[in-house]
Design a protein around this motif. Structure first.
Motif, PDB file in Angstrom:
ATOM      1  N   SER A  34       0.830  -1.214   0.000  1.00 30.65           N
ATOM      2  CA  SER A  34       0.000   0.000   0.000  1.00 30.65           C
ATOM      3  C   SER A  34       0.863   1.261   0.000  1.00 30.65           C
ATOM      4  O   SER A  34       0.535   2.239  -0.678  1.00 30.65           O
ATOM      5  N   CYS A  37       2.079   1.732  -3.433  1.00 31.58           N
ATOM      6  CA  CYS A  37       1.011   2.283  -4.278  1.00 31.58           C
ATOM      7  C   CYS A  37       0.825   3.780  -4.026  1.00 31.58           C
ATOM      8  O   CYS A  37       0.701   4.563  -4.973  1.00 31.58           O
ATOM      9  N   LEU A  38       0.799   4.156  -2.766  1.00 34.56           N
ATOM     10  CA  LEU A  38       0.619   5.575  -2.425  1.00 34.56           C
ATOM     11  C   LEU A  38       1.747   6.440  -2.966  1.00 34.56           C
ATOM     12  O   LEU A  38       1.521   7.554  -3.428  1.00 34.56           O
ATOM     13  N   SER A  87       2.195  -1.801  -8.427  1.00 35.49           N
ATOM     14  CA  SER A  87       1.936  -0.550  -7.705  1.00 35.49           C
ATOM     15  C   SER A  87       1.829   0.619  -8.687  1.00 35.49           C
ATOM     16  O   SER A  87       1.027   1.533  -8.479  1.00 35.49           O
ATOM     17  N   ALA A  91      -1.269   3.138  -9.196  1.00 33.42           N
ATOM     18  CA  ALA A  91      -1.014   4.583  -9.131  1.00 33.42           C
ATOM     19  C   ALA A  91      -1.577   5.312 -10.346  1.00 33.42           C
ATOM     20  O   ALA A  91      -1.901   6.501 -10.259  1.00 33.42           O
ATOM     21  N   TRP A  98      -7.265   4.899  -6.957  1.00 29.95           N
ATOM     22  CA  TRP A  98      -5.902   4.829  -6.407  1.00 29.95           C
ATOM     23  C   TRP A  98      -5.930   4.976  -4.894  1.00 29.95           C
ATOM     24  O   TRP A  98      -5.349   4.165  -4.169  1.00 29.95           O
ATOM     25  N   TRP A 101      -7.808   1.874  -3.179  1.00 34.02           N
ATOM     26  CA  TRP A 101      -6.967   0.683  -3.081  1.00 34.02           C
ATOM     27  C   TRP A 101      -5.825   0.890  -2.093  1.00 34.02           C
ATOM     28  O   TRP A 101      -5.580   0.040  -1.230  1.00 34.02           O
ATOM     29  N   SER A 102      -5.121   1.999  -2.221  1.00 31.94           N
ATOM     30  CA  SER A 102      -3.931   2.228  -1.394  1.00 31.94           C
ATOM     31  C   SER A 102      -4.282   2.346   0.086  1.00 31.94           C
ATOM     32  O   SER A 102      -3.690   1.671   0.933  1.00 31.94           O
TER      33      SER A 102
END
Length: 179
Positions: A34, A37-38, A87, A91, A98, A101-102
């Motif tokens: 996560s 991803c962020l 990821s 993104a 985004w 999910w993150s």
């Protein structure tokens, strides 16, 4: 004792219950992913190559892990290299997807972590030492390697030291509870 053994032992002192360790096999990868991803959405492009904050964090983490242990560091590099493209895909989703999910994966990962610590009856290691946030993924990898039957000597040294540290922690808790 090597720096790796010291850090893994300190972390393991908070993770001696098998249910807690099992929750970490799910929770920590979710949290790490996560964060990837962020941070994969933020970055700059240099000569056609996208340098994201996630990529910088991955490189810094891998360098740190390689300094602690070449084998574990290399395995972490392979794992990060395999997961980073996913990821990036997340993104590139719409802002809502985004973030959904993150943040969702981050939240679920932490819930799973705290469920594990409920079984352990100990707070997470990072609450006493922030380095636990960086050691958590390495601990999960080490536990997986141990489960596969490798590096058993390291496992035994780590567990012996962790049990000593845990006994000291428990003794301090008793002393502070009953002055």
């Amino acid at each position: 004792m090597s720096k790796l053994e010291t850090l893994l032992s300190q972390y393991a002192a908070y993770h001696l219950d098998h249910k807690n360790v099992l929750t970490h096999f799910v929770g920590i990868p979710l949290i790490v992913f996560s964060i990837m991803c962020l941070t994969a959405r933020l970055g700059i492009t240099v000569e056609g190559f996208e340098i994201t904050i996630a990529l910088v964090l991955i490189i810094a983490s891998v360098v740190y892990y390689l300094r602690l242990d070449k084998v574990f560091g290399f395995i972490m590099l392979v794992i990060f290299a395999a997961v980073y493209p996913l990821s990036l895909m997340i993104a590139k989703m719409s802002l809502g997807a985004w973030l959904g999910w993150s943040v969702g994966l981050f939240f679920v990962g932490w819930v799973i972590q705290f469920i594990g610590h409920f079984y352990e009856k100990k707070k997470p290691a990072f609450m006493d030492d922030v380095i636990g946030l960086a050691i958590g993924p390495l601990f999960v990898l080490a536990e997986l390697v141990f489960l596969m039957g490798f590096r058993k000597e390291l496992e035994q040294r780590m567990l012996t030291q962790a049990r000593k540290q845990r006994a000291e922690m428990d003794a301090k808790s008793l002393q502070s509870a009953h002055p």
